[in-house]
Enzyme design. Structure first.
Site, short mmCIF file in Angstrom:
data_model
loop_
_atom_site.label_atom_id
_atom_site.label_comp_id
_atom_site.label_asym_id
_atom_site.label_seq_id
_atom_site.Cartn_x
_atom_site.Cartn_y
_atom_site.Cartn_z
N CYS A 1 63.45 -37.64 12.95
CA CYS A 1 64.00 -36.32 12.64
C CYS A 1 64.99 -35.85 13.70
O CYS A 1 65.72 -34.89 13.49
CB CYS A 1 62.89 -35.29 12.49
SG CYS A 1 61.94 -35.07 13.99
N CYS B 1 55.13 -33.58 14.15
CA CYS B 1 55.63 -32.53 15.04
C CYS B 1 54.56 -32.21 16.09
O CYS B 1 54.89 -31.90 17.24
CB CYS B 1 55.99 -31.27 14.27
SG CYS B 1 56.89 -31.56 12.76
FE1 FES Z 1 60.36 -33.65 13.48
FE2 FES Z 1 59.23 -31.34 13.22
S1 FES Z 1 60.45 -32.37 11.73
S2 FES Z 1 59.37 -32.49 14.99
#
Ligand code: FES
Length: 123
Positions: A35, A104
């Site tokens: 991400c 996360c």
């Molecule tokens: Fe990757 Fe939250 S979407 S840390």
């Protein structure tokens, strides 16, 4: 569809301990290549306890809430207690995270552990 808990929303809206410690005793940085989110933790250590903690997070709402709660959980604890903090503890403290946001929570504990390792390596 999974939603964020109230606790996540509250920490996301009012994150605690945001910032940087210029003369930190330890710094830990982690990122998630998928991400692209990044998290950096700064710690001050006194008598084997976390005396001060700050973080900078460039990431999603869950990552910010995770950083905030991890900083609260770490403050005043011994280094051993903080090293024993798991990603599952973090997610639980936030009242759970949606499955696609569990990664996360990993960043939070990992960044904090890295900051402690950095502190220990300097001693
Ligand atoms: Fe990757 Fe939250 S979407 S840390």
């Amino acid at each position: 569809m999974a939603f964020y808990s109230e606790k996540v929303m509250e920490h996301f809206a009012n994150p605690r301990n945001v910032g940087e410690i210029k003369d930190a005793d330890g710094v830990g940085e982690v990122g998630n290549p998928v991400c692209g989110d990044m998290m950096t933790f700064y710690i001050k250590v006194d008598n084997n306890r976390i005396k001060n903690v700050r973080f900078k997070t460039f990431g999603c709402g869950a990552a910010i809430a995770v950083s905030s709660i991890v900083s609260e959980m770490a403050l005043g604890k011994t280094l051993e207690e903080v090293m024993n903090l798991t990603n599952a503890d973090v997610a639980k403290a936030l009242g759970g995270l949606p499955p696609n946001k569990m990664h996360c929570s990993n960043l939070g504990a990992d960044a904090l552990h890295k900051a402690i390792e950095n502190y220990k390596s300097k001693k």
